[in-house]
Design an enzyme around this catalytic site. Structure first.
Site, PDB file in Angstrom:
ATOM      1  N   ASN A  71      -7.177  62.376  36.063  1.00  0.00           N
ATOM      2  CA  ASN A  71      -8.527  61.979  35.244  1.00  0.00           C
ATOM      3  C   ASN A  71      -9.582  62.444  36.324  1.00  0.00           C
ATOM      4  O   ASN A  71      -9.727  62.102  37.344  1.00  0.00           O
ATOM      5  CB  ASN A  71      -8.431  60.589  35.270  1.00  0.00           C
ATOM      6  CG  ASN A  71      -7.374  60.023  34.341  1.00  0.00           C
ATOM      7  OD1 ASN A  71      -6.877  60.513  33.302  1.00  0.00           O
ATOM      8  ND2 ASN A  71      -6.813  58.947  34.634  1.00  0.00           N
ATOM      9  N   ARG A 123     -12.809  62.122  36.074  1.00  0.00           N
ATOM     10  CA  ARG A 123     -14.098  61.337  36.031  1.00  0.00           C
ATOM     11  C   ARG A 123     -14.017  60.101  36.691  1.00  0.00           C
ATOM     12  O   ARG A 123     -13.088  59.592  37.379  1.00  0.00           O
ATOM     13  CB  ARG A 123     -14.260  61.107  34.369  1.00  0.00           C
ATOM     14  CG  ARG A 123     -12.949  60.106  33.954  1.00  0.00           C
ATOM     15  CD  ARG A 123     -12.979  59.398  32.749  1.00  0.00           C
ATOM     16  NE  ARG A 123     -11.860  58.596  32.645  1.00  0.00           N
ATOM     17  CZ  ARG A 123     -10.550  58.588  31.963  1.00  0.00           C
ATOM     18  NH1 ARG A 123     -10.011  60.053  31.950  1.00  0.00           N
ATOM     19  NH2 ARG A 123      -9.586  57.767  32.019  1.00  0.00           N
TER      20      ARG A 123
END
Ligand code: MV4
Length: 457
Positions: free
Chosen positions: A290, A292
């Site tokens: 991921n 983020r």
């Protein structure tokens, strides 16, 4: 450092970014849909811009509206939060083209990790272990069947554009592969407009562990340990903790070393999370990455003392990472409970007016929330209204503190999953720390039939 940051998000994460900006002396611009004008992120920001109607597609996902808002307010950077456009490579590129710094990894990283097939290939090449599975995209149902038979059953089919559990199919026998492949692919086309599929060996009772990465623009990369994310229902995480009760210091050390080495090889930048699957034998495998800030970042902040959102902003501005790996120590224990506006039994969303609100407080309690008394929880967005994060010297005290905090929590007018969390925090597998990704399933089954549960113990 930036002078003004536009936050391309809403809810608790928008507020979290505003708090980091205020401490850094950076001005903030909130954006909001027409129905969000009474939201706290709008009230707390220095300025706000209405960017469209309730529908996220026309507001929080509206790239031209966001960049216009940045232009008219003179923002020099955009923080995307999580969800919405946070992992959208095109958005990051457009920000760059408009002279606005996207606070996150380079668009190239978002692209690489956005496709799970390319992410697997890159991470395998960089030295992270993968489960036995396909290399590249599956080319046909015949190939899927052959490969599955070679690997052995059960296997799992996953969509390259998926992630977070969408577009997956577990297959337990050879005769079921072709049909499953066709169905999963059709689902992936419908959901993502991309039917690329891959497959890997299916692990029956895995733990879902993720490793927090922090990387500056100058090649310096560290990790901040792991988060245990196995408490999920239908791929929605409900509770996360750090450290994971499943890891030994030796395993944590090894995971960290291979992860940092891999991140160095791809020249990763800014913060990111490597999702790993841990099997019952203590072997770990790369699943996806991921690119983020994540919902559950606070548990890492509490055990390491590192402000991850502040760090994201500083790194995007070109700052050198001031911490060495040897400076990172994990101390105590943290648990995050996601408080959702939903029915505690059916899990159906429960929007509406909050008529009474009293969040807990006292030692070791942090609330990252977005609601207040008389706030109206909207039906258009996700049902997360607050994150209750508790911290204590050890896991047992942390669980006691979480129970105490929940007992103080008053939310009236809507239903919440607080009763679910109260049950979870007394469940024996949870208390022992011996649970896996099936824990919620088992808890719900035992609630439906307490006699069976008592007999099993
Ligand atoms: C898996 C798995 C077992 N084996 N992959 C992928 C996305 C993540 N959110 C869940 N994923 C899983 N990937 C292999 N090779 C187990 C999960 C998984 C899961 C799968 C089906 C139904 C519920 C699940 C809950 C947690 C994890």
């Amino acid at each position: 450092m930036f002078g003004k940051i536009l936050i391309a998000n809403r809810g608790e994460i928008a507020l979290r970014v505003i708090r980091a900006c205020r401490e850094l002396g950076i001005k903030t611009v909130a954006v909001h849909s027409t129905v969000d004008s009474e939201s706290l992120h709008v009230k707390f920001a220095d300025e706000s811009v209405c960017i469209g109607p309730a529908s996220a597609r026309e507001s929080y996902l509206n790239i031209p509206a966001l960049l216009s808002a940045a232009e008219v307010t003179g923002a020099d950077a955009i923080h995307p939060g999580y969800g919405f456009l946070s992992e959208n490579a095109e958005f990051a590129e457009v920000c760059g083209a408009c002279g606005v710094q996207f606070i996150g990894p380079r668009a190239e990283m978002l692209k690489l990790m956005g496709n799970k097939v390319s992410a697997r290939a890159a991470m395998s090449e960089a030295g992270l272990p993968l489960l036995p599975g396909s290399r590249g995209t599956l080319e046909s149902e015949e190939q899927a069947e052959e490969l599955a038979a070679e690997i052995g059953f059960p296997i799992i089919l996953k969509a390259a554009a998926g992630g977070g559990g969408r577009g997956m199919k577990i297959v337990r026998e050879k005769s079921a592969v072709r049909q499953a492949y066709r169905t999963a692919m059709a689902e992936a086309v419908a959901a993502f407009g991309n039917g690329e599929m891959y497959l890997e060996r299916y692990v029956e009772k895995p733990r879902h562990i993720e490793l927090q990465i922090v990387a500056d623009e100058h090649g310096h990369i560290i990790h901040l340990g792991e988060r245990e994310c196995s408490v999920q229902r239908r791929h929605q995480k409900m509770l996360e903790e750090s450290q994971s009760p499943a890891l030994t210091p030796a395993l944590r050390e090894k995971m960290g070393q291979v992860a940092i080495s891999a991140m160095n090889k791809i020249a990763y930048n800014n913060v990111g999370t490597i999702e790993l699957l841990l099997d019952e034998r203590g072997e770990f495998y790369f699943m996806e990455m991921n690119t983020r800030i994540q919902v559950e970042h606070p548990v890492t902040e509490l055990v390491t003392g590192v402000d991850l959102v502040r760090t994201q902003i500083e790194l995007a501005a070109g700052a050198k990472l001031s911490l060495a790996q040897s400076d990172v120590t994990m101390r105590g224990h943290a648990i995050e409970l996601r408080i959702n506006a939903e029915d505690p039994v059916t899990f159906a969303p429960s929007p509406g007016l909050i008529t009474a609100y009293n969040p807990p407080g006292g030692p070791g309690v942090r609330i990252d929330g977005m609601v207040y008394e008389q706030y109206k929880v909207l039906p258009y967005y996700d049902s997360l209204i607050a994150k209750l994060i508790v911290y204590a010297d050890d896991r047992a005290q942390c669980i006691a503190r979480a129970r105490r905090a929940l007992s103080e929590y008053v939310v009236e007018g809507i239903r919440t999953n607080i009763p679910f969390h109260q049950a979870l925090l007394t469940q024996s597998d949870f208390v022992r720390g011996t649970y896996d990704t099936r824990i919620v399933e088992r808890l719900l089954a035992s609630q439906a039939n307490p006699h069976v549960h008592a007999a099993i113990g």
